[in-house]
Design a protein around this motif. Structure first.
Motif, PDB file in Angstrom:
ATOM      1  N   SER B  34       0.809  -0.944  -0.096  1.00 39.38           N
ATOM      2  CA  SER B  34       0.058  -0.169   0.031  1.00 39.38           C
ATOM      3  C   SER B  34       0.850   1.265  -0.131  1.00 39.38           C
ATOM      4  O   SER B  34       0.437   2.474  -0.233  1.00 39.38           O
ATOM      5  CB  SER B  34      -0.958  -0.059   1.200  1.00 39.38           C
ATOM      6  N   SER B  35       2.187   1.259   0.069  1.00 35.82           N
ATOM      7  CA  SER B  35       3.126   2.339   0.312  1.00 35.82           C
ATOM      8  C   SER B  35       2.884   3.309  -0.671  1.00 35.82           C
ATOM      9  O   SER B  35       3.283   4.610  -0.168  1.00 35.82           O
ATOM     10  CB  SER B  35       4.513   1.733   0.465  1.00 35.82           C
ATOM     11  N   GLU B  36       2.469   3.146  -2.137  1.00 36.56           N
ATOM     12  CA  GLU B  36       2.467   4.067  -2.849  1.00 36.56           C
ATOM     13  C   GLU B  36       1.328   5.251  -2.590  1.00 36.56           C
ATOM     14  O   GLU B  36       1.329   6.305  -2.913  1.00 36.56           O
ATOM     15  CB  GLU B  36       2.201   3.485  -4.191  1.00 36.56           C
ATOM     16  N   ILE B  37       0.485   4.606  -1.595  1.00 34.83           N
ATOM     17  CA  ILE B  37      -0.711   5.541  -1.211  1.00 34.83           C
ATOM     18  C   ILE B  37      -0.145   6.737  -0.397  1.00 34.83           C
ATOM     19  O   ILE B  37      -0.371   7.789  -0.451  1.00 34.83           O
ATOM     20  CB  ILE B  37      -1.793   4.964  -0.653  1.00 34.83           C
ATOM     21  N   ALA B  38       0.731   6.200   0.542  1.00 35.10           N
ATOM     22  CA  ALA B  38       1.351   6.960   1.729  1.00 35.10           C
ATOM     23  C   ALA B  38       2.369   7.782   0.898  1.00 35.10           C
ATOM     24  O   ALA B  38       2.313   9.027   1.080  1.00 35.10           O
ATOM     25  CB  ALA B  38       2.367   6.078   2.632  1.00 35.10           C
ATOM     26  N   ASN B 105      -7.534  -0.498   2.358  1.00 36.30           N
ATOM     27  CA  ASN B 105      -6.536  -1.780   2.602  1.00 36.30           C
ATOM     28  C   ASN B 105      -6.524  -2.403   1.579  1.00 36.30           C
ATOM     29  O   ASN B 105      -7.084  -3.081   1.081  1.00 36.30           O
ATOM     30  CB  ASN B 105      -7.875  -2.543   3.649  1.00 36.30           C
ATOM     31  N   VAL B 106      -5.073  -2.471   1.018  1.00 40.08           N
ATOM     32  CA  VAL B 106      -4.603  -2.977  -0.089  1.00 40.08           C
ATOM     33  C   VAL B 106      -4.219  -4.466   0.304  1.00 40.08           C
ATOM     34  O   VAL B 106      -2.969  -4.773   0.786  1.00 40.08           O
ATOM     35  CB  VAL B 106      -3.398  -2.300  -0.623  1.00 40.08           C
ATOM     36  N   GLN B 107      -5.227  -5.419   0.254  1.00 43.60           N
ATOM     37  CA  GLN B 107      -5.177  -6.809   0.842  1.00 43.60           C
ATOM     38  C   GLN B 107      -3.859  -7.614   0.134  1.00 43.60           C
ATOM     39  O   GLN B 107      -3.617  -7.525  -0.851  1.00 43.60           O
ATOM     40  CB  GLN B 107      -6.304  -7.419   0.599  1.00 43.60           C
ATOM     41  N   SER B 170      -9.164  -2.820  -1.410  1.00 43.53           N
ATOM     42  CA  SER B 170      -8.450  -3.123  -2.662  1.00 43.53           C
ATOM     43  C   SER B 170      -7.606  -4.297  -2.484  1.00 43.53           C
ATOM     44  O   SER B 170      -7.615  -5.064  -1.348  1.00 43.53           O
ATOM     45  CB  SER B 170      -7.662  -1.662  -2.799  1.00 43.53           C
ATOM     46  N   ASP B 171      -6.678  -4.567  -3.497  1.00 42.78           N
ATOM     47  CA  ASP B 171      -5.858  -5.767  -3.233  1.00 42.78           C
ATOM     48  C   ASP B 171      -4.503  -5.633  -4.043  1.00 42.78           C
ATOM     49  O   ASP B 171      -4.564  -4.397  -4.719  1.00 42.78           O
ATOM     50  CB  ASP B 171      -6.454  -7.206  -3.712  1.00 42.78           C
ATOM     51  N   GLU B 172      -3.430  -6.290  -3.855  1.00 45.33           N
ATOM     52  CA  GLU B 172      -2.029  -6.126  -4.559  1.00 45.33           C
ATOM     53  C   GLU B 172      -2.340  -6.134  -5.943  1.00 45.33           C
ATOM     54  O   GLU B 172      -1.477  -5.159  -6.440  1.00 45.33           O
ATOM     55  CB  GLU B 172      -1.012  -7.140  -3.954  1.00 45.33           C
ATOM     56  N   VAL B 173      -3.088  -6.678  -6.577  1.00 51.21           N
ATOM     57  CA  VAL B 173      -3.265  -6.791  -8.023  1.00 51.21           C
ATOM     58  C   VAL B 173      -3.763  -5.517  -8.662  1.00 51.21           C
ATOM     59  O   VAL B 173      -3.201  -4.983  -9.383  1.00 51.21           O
ATOM     60  CB  VAL B 173      -4.370  -7.927  -8.502  1.00 51.21           C
TER      61      VAL B 173
END
Lengths: 279, 378, 178
Positions: B34-38, B105-107, B170-173
């Motif tokens: 998820s770090s790209e969101i941060a 939450n990027v699962q 969301s999810d990793e994909v």
């Protein structure tokens, strides 16, 4: 002239605290400082955690956010950054501040968030029956250290100082005049300020450790007190068992928001779209 | 209305969507994937006068988010499954205190650290029941980069409208997928901000909470010049004062559930693909939608009448739409990157004798169209 | 019309960057062309196997991963080995003759060029091999308009004129190769 009563919710009394508890002295001191400073209630937001002293917001007629155990400082961080004009006051016990929430305290101090943490330290978890906390002195008896406490306790003020707090002070319930003065100093200070208020818990800690009635505990607190200025001249051995009172740290370091605001001012690309500063 | 085409990752589109929705505060703790969101929030927010702060953990991030939102600023955080576990405590605080916020939450796979950078869709139940105590929750799930932009705006609108934290599963994909996206700046009528109290109301008459109906009560910001605001995670009365009597506990519990469940029609979003005449219906969400669309295309090319119902809203579960599919299709297949969390929910509604099959994948690799098709042959 | 393109090699060869250029050109500078891109790489940024899946289509794209590519660019032997069994008869395989020895009897139409050597000769370093390869692919298979790719360079490297110039030059070289 404003009166401390103007900031209180008297219809919520009698309070929840046991007879002889020191928390009420801190509550009255906080309200008295608001009155002394003639603060507009809308300019204050108090954030409280869980525990005996976490109930302090019940009796204050100001903006209040009552949160989860140990999380008052991070919640207050959000408020202080979203509206830097507010006086953000955070009330916690020794459990909230340096036990379950200890990590938040050191980071909040390190960041120098402009808020005032007021900690009532009664050496134990009063609300749940007197279990030991992160400030319970070694060898103490509590409901969960029936054979004597084997851990070393935190010195809250030294912890805050080491973490980078820019205003650190300590008062005892024996001396509410000094307590008010130090709380006011904290609110007037720009940056992270912390005032540790030593309070007696005659119901649990005092009873388990045979320290007598509330008045006896307060007298003992006073007898152990030593002014911060004098403490500087004393050795570690001489300070053993003493309570250092007064202003321990008071220095200037730019607070988080002031620094961040410079980034906003430099990077801002347009005026529309709402700003945290405009609230 | 300004519109811009881009070729970006889902995680980047989330940041654009949040800013378009008016979010100006982010508190979080970095975690893959998820770090790209941060990073996007740290870069973009100050440009719009907003604030990014990296907290010491996800617990404090969630607390800071609620504090900022209480002060009147739309707020968000992003995390991945292990961090989402840590957020549950103050997610509950947000639900009980009724403070809007959006949690992305990027699962990824689990339990625990799991395979850190691999996708999963296994937080459906954690999203619904992770915070203790009875409550309801709103959760949306994107299946494209376009969704990451559009649905982010929807998520903020729902959070503000229903005065509650909203989850974005969301999810990793989808988070790392780059694709063509059209970012259209929403007009003022497409942005919902929390209702403000009547300007003439006095402090004496003002109530920060209301439990007499299922509707949401206005929420002034702490620091406004007129009304003092009081919120708490303890069971409280309409004044926001601690009130643990049995009657009050009961009505608060019902209220927190009803304000979402009774408005399910307004909250639920579904989409269909070739569903009208489908004998075989897939019901799915998130990244599995992508594989399912391809599976439907392959089956249709072979003459099989296959179709899909996509649950864009995961919670509250779109019961009406699911029931309509179960009543009509002979076979329902539920593709998902977990061991059957969604399938279990769909079975609860199966009063129609429909054959329900599962297409599950838990190895951290996106489920393939062929695997979904193979389920039918078992 | 859908084209599935795999770009593979080792980290540091700029394959993700080529994928981005293709995606940008399709999304922003072509009429009604959809693009998806997924990348996978080791936790180290450089030196390990890396691949990027790019799909171009005139219809919205479902499953974004590629099993058997229509077009593949291989810039390292390790990458070629991973994919050689997935080539179909009509798969176009572009590879760097300095870096890859094609397998005997492998399926697919093979096109070998000394991308790395040409990059050194043209720009003084190996960094433009990826863009020369892109030029070759676009020349052989008209996936995108040349102008769209040029605009994508300008967009992707806005404000870095020297990088844009190097890319345009390398791309032009690729386009000119038979």
């Amino acid at each position: 002239m404003a009166d401390y009563k103007d900031y209180m919710l008297f219809d919520k009394l009698p309070h929840t605290w046991c007879a002889g508890c020191g928390d009420g002295i801190v509550l009255q001191s906080i309200a008295a400082v608001f009155a002394e400073m003639e603060l507009d209630k809308h300019d204050i937001c108090l954030v409280s955690g869980i525990g005996c002293f976490g109930r302090v917001d019940d009796y204050l007629d100001i903006n209040c956010m009552h949160v989860t155990h140990g999380r008052a400082l991070p919640a207050a961080t959000g408020i202080a950054l979203a509206n830097p004009a507010l006086h953000v006051i955070v009330t916690m016990g020794d459990g909230d501040s340096v036990t379950i929430g200890g990590n938040h305290l050191i980071h909040c101090a390190r960041r120098n968030i402009d808020l005032t943490a007021i900690i009532a330290n009664n050496y134990n978890y009063g609300q749940t029956g007197g279990q030991y906390s992160g400030t319970t002195p070694t060898d103490s008896i509590t409901s969960t250290s029936p054979y004597g406490h084997i851990e070393q306790e935190f010195d809250i003020c030294r912890l805050a100082e080491a973490a980078g707090a820019t205003y650190v002070a300590r008062a005892t319930a024996f001396n509410p005049v000094q307590m008010r003065k130090l709380i006011r100093g904290g609110i007037e200070h720009k940056g992270f300020s912390l005032i540790e208020c030593m309070v007696q818990c005659p119901t649990h800690y005092g009873r388990y450790n045979r320290q007598g009635e509330a008045a006896d505990m307060m007298k003992m607190m006073n007898a152990r007190s030593i002014p911060a200025e004098k403490a500087k001249t004393m050795s570690a051995e001489e300070l053993e068992g003493r309570i250092v009172t007064g202003v321990i740290v008071n220095k200037n370091r730019e607070d988080y928001y002031t620094k961040y605001k410079r980034i906003i001012d430099a990077q801002r690309i347009r005026e529309e779209g709402g700003s945290v500063n405009e609230n | 209305m300004k519109s811009q085409k881009k070729f970006i990752e889902g995680n980047e589109a989330v940041v654009d969507g949040a800013i378009a929705a008016g979010a100006r505060f982010y508190a979080g703790y970095p975690i893959s994937p998820s770090s790209e969101i941060a990073e996007g929030a740290a870069r973009e927010l100050p440009r719009y006068g907003g604030i990014y702060i990296q907290m010491e953990d996800e617990i404090s991030s969630m607390a800071a988010l609620l504090g900022a939102s209480l002060a009147g600023v739309k707020s968000f955080t992003a995390t991945s499954s292990p961090g989402f576990s840590l957020m549950q405590e103050n997610l509950g605080l947000g639900i009980m205190s009724e403070i809007p916020a959006v949690i992305f939450n990027v699962q990824r796979s689990g339990p625990s650290t799991g395979a850190a950078t691999k996708p999963a869709q296994a937080d459906i139940m954690q999203a619904r029941y992770g915070a203790h105590g009875d409550h309801s929750i709103i959760a949306l799930s994107p299946s494209s980069v376009q969704d990451c932009y559009d649905l982010t705006i929807t998520a903020f609108n729902l959070a503000e409208k229903y005065r509650t934290p909203v989850l974005f599963l969301s999810d990793e994909v989808i988070g790392h997928l780059r694709e063509t996206v059209t970012e259209t700046e929403p007009g003022p009528d497409q942005i919902f901000s929390r209702i403000q109290p009547d300007p003439d109301i006095s402090q004496k008459d003002f109530r920060p909470y209301g439990y007499s109906s299922d509707s949401v009560v206005p929420m002034p910001a702490v620091g406004n010049r007129k009304l003092l605001m009081r919120t708490t995670g303890s069971t409280h009365d309409e004044k926001g004062e601690f009130s643990p009597n049995p009657q009050n506990i009961d009505r608060v519990t019902h209220y927190l559930t009803n304000k979402i469940e009774k408005n399910a029609e307004d909250i639920t979003i579904t989409r269909t693909y070739q569903l009208d005449d489908a004998e075989i219906a897939f019901i799915t969400f998130g990244c599995s939608v992508r594989s399912t669309i391809s599976a439907v295309d392959i089956l249709r090319a072979e003459g099989v009448r296959a179709g899909m119902l996509q649950l864009v809203t995961i919670w509250p579960m779109p019961e009406k739409e699911i029931r309509a599919v179960l009543a009509k299709a002979g076979t329902v297949v539920v593709p998902e990157m977990n061991l059957g969390q969604l399938a279990g929910e769909i079975r609860k509604f199966n009063d129609y004798g429909c054959r329900i099959l599962q297409a599950n994948r838990t190895d951290g690799v996106l489920i393939t169209p062929q695997q979904i098709i193979n389920t039918l042959e078992d | 019309m859908k084209t599935e393109i795999v770009l593979c090699g080792v980290g540091g060869q700029g394959l993700i960057s080529v994928g981005e250029i293709i995606g940008l050109a399709a999304s922003l500078f072509e009429e009604r062309l959809y693009a998806t891109m997924t990348a996978s790489y080791g936790s180290e940024t450089r030196g390990t196997f890396t691949k990027t899946d790019v799909i171009l289509s005139d219809q919205p794209i479902g499953y974004p991963n590629i099993d058997s590519p229509d077009v593949i660019l291989c810039l390292a032997q390790v990458a070629y080995e991973r994919y050689k069994d997935k080539f179909r008869d009509d798969t176009e395989v572009y590879y760097d003759t300095d870096m890859v020895i094609p397998a005997e009897g492998a399926k697919g139409k093979h096109f070998g060029y000394a991308f790395r050597t040409m990059s050194i000769e043209t720009t003084g370093n190996t960094q433009a091999a990826n863009t020369i390869a892109l030029g070759v692919i676009i020349h052989h298979r008209h996936l995108l308009h040349k102008e769209a790719v040029m605009k994508a360079f300008a967009h992707r490297f806005a404000g870095r004129d020297q990088i844009i110039a190097i890319n345009e030059k390398a791309f032009g070289l690729g386009l000119s190769l038979e």
